[in-house]
Design an enzyme around this catalytic site. Sequence first.
Site, PDB file in Angstrom:
ATOM      1  N   HIS A   9      38.113  37.742  -1.805  1.00 50.06           N
ATOM      2  CA  HIS A   9      38.529  39.150  -1.734  1.00 50.06           C
ATOM      3  C   HIS A   9      39.006  39.520  -0.334  1.00 50.06           C
ATOM      4  CE1 HIS A   9      34.780  40.855   0.158  1.00 50.06           C
ATOM      5  NE2 HIS A   9      34.162  39.911  -0.516  1.00 50.06           N
ATOM      6  N   ASP A  11      39.418  42.758   0.823  1.00 44.77           N
ATOM      7  CA  ASP A  11      38.843  43.993   1.360  1.00 44.77           C
ATOM      8  C   ASP A  11      37.540  43.716   2.110  1.00 44.77           C
ATOM      9  OD1 ASP A  11      37.913  43.349  -1.354  1.00 44.77           O
ATOM     10  OD2 ASP A  11      36.583  45.056  -1.079  1.00 44.77           O
ATOM     11  N   GLU A  80      36.718  44.291  -3.971  1.00 46.74           N
ATOM     12  CA  GLU A  80      35.476  43.665  -4.446  1.00 46.74           C
ATOM     13  C   GLU A  80      34.250  44.473  -4.045  1.00 46.74           C
ATOM     14  OE1 GLU A  80      31.901  41.034  -4.262  1.00 46.74           O
ATOM     15  OE2 GLU A  80      32.853  42.123  -2.633  1.00 46.74           O
ATOM     16  N   GLU A  81      34.288  45.013  -2.842  1.00 47.94           N
ATOM     17  CA  GLU A  81      33.109  45.719  -2.320  1.00 47.94           C
ATOM     18  C   GLU A  81      32.808  47.001  -3.100  1.00 47.94           C
ATOM     19  OE1 GLU A  81      31.189  44.271  -0.382  1.00 47.94           O
ATOM     20  OE2 GLU A  81      32.319  42.915   0.923  1.00 47.94           O
ATOM     21  N   HIS A 393      28.268  42.723   6.692  1.00 50.04           N
ATOM     22  CA  HIS A 393      28.215  44.171   6.386  1.00 50.04           C
ATOM     23  C   HIS A 393      27.578  44.970   7.521  1.00 50.04           C
ATOM     24  CE1 HIS A 393      28.738  44.062   1.720  1.00 50.04           C
ATOM     25  NE2 HIS A 393      29.431  43.118   2.314  1.00 50.04           N
TER      26      HIS A 393
HETATM   27 ZN   LIG Z   1      32.118  39.382  -0.281  1.00 46.65          ZN
END
Ligand SMILES: [Zn+2]
Length: 423
Positions: A9, A11, A80-81, A393
């Site tokens: 992904h 994003d 995806e997030e 994150h």
């Molecule tokens: Zn991921």
Amino acid sequence: MKPNIYYAHQDVVPVDNSTLDEWEYPPFSGYYDGTYVWGRGSLDDKHMIVGMLQSVEYILENEPDFQPNRTLLLAFGADEEISGNYGSAYISEVLYERYGQNGIYSFIDEGGNAVANLNGVWIASPATGEKGFMNLEVTIDYAGGHSSVPPDHTSIGIAAMMINAIEEQLFPPMFTPANPVTEYFQCMAEYSEVLPATLKSDFANAYKSSISNKRVIDYLTKLGGKTFEYLLRTSQAVDVINGGIKANALPESTNFVVNTRIAVESTVNATLTKITANVAEVAQLLNLSLFIDGTRVTNGTTSGRVSINTITTLEPAPVSPENAVWDQFAGTIKSYFEDVAFPGSTNYTDVDLVIAPSIMNANTDSRHYWNLTSNIYRFQPSFMNAKLVANIHSADEHFDADNLMHIFGFFYDYLHVLSSQEE
Ligand SMILES: [Zn+2]
């Protein structure tokens, strides 16, 4: 021949402006200091995109005679997030139209499971399963009025009683053959030279003996804390609560949200049943009516009303079978790491790398591709570095270039293995 998919992904999660000072290098600089690449996404999930693209680019540039027998599809989602409802949902729709049910050979996606050492055993553990998911909201509508003449429990107090009932009863931990991660732990126990013989035998007998089963669960929970514990049980967390507006007014409505991650052995329905029972116990005690998703379940004698509403649900992912496709994928990991990665990046030579399946506690975009293939592997072909993983994150996300090269190297190898395959 069915095509295979390299998936990642594009994003990333946002950067919290208040953490800007905590970054060694600016979060969107992509700065390379000679050892690490710094920035948001460097370890989730840009490193996988770069490794996948690099493997293709390298072949295009350097291997003019390369003629793949099997098509490779590169699929890169963009949200995806936040569940992939605009990226992967559409990509998979197009692929389904083109290739149909089970029309894809294998699907490789991100996974928290890199190559790591556990109790002296080197293990690579691609996730072949994923826990399910459910968010549900509980709303208590109850007497309003002036706070000088309150009922014994306000809607906030009732919510507190319900939350207490939910938290007092945890979902049971399980160690069953339905969960791929139990095979991972059993492999570790079998090959470990530091584990006591009694514990080794407990692992070997865990499916047959309830005493061994309990000892294995106790051991793993102690060894890996919550991280291991929640590979074996459904989790529940009350994450949001709202109620009350003024100190002298009774709160007429209070609601809270429970987030659960559903064990591979369980279902959305079983999870809903457990939480509902906890809430119903309090509703019954206080004679409140109970509604589930708009349907009245019990009648109370008071005017109070409790509503349980499921917001989002996802069943645990189907477990990828251990078939010939798995053997080939696992074999490629073994040969790449034993022949290239270990000698090149570590002091360990002569490693006998064990490959065992595992699961993800969280969900990736792979949920959108269930109908395209049953061979879904969530794996990061690199060495596990817990210190770097802690920054995913969060502030200071960075990834080492050495491991980036392993991602490239592995995808290069796997592409060659798949491409040279005869039917
Ligand atoms: Zn991921």
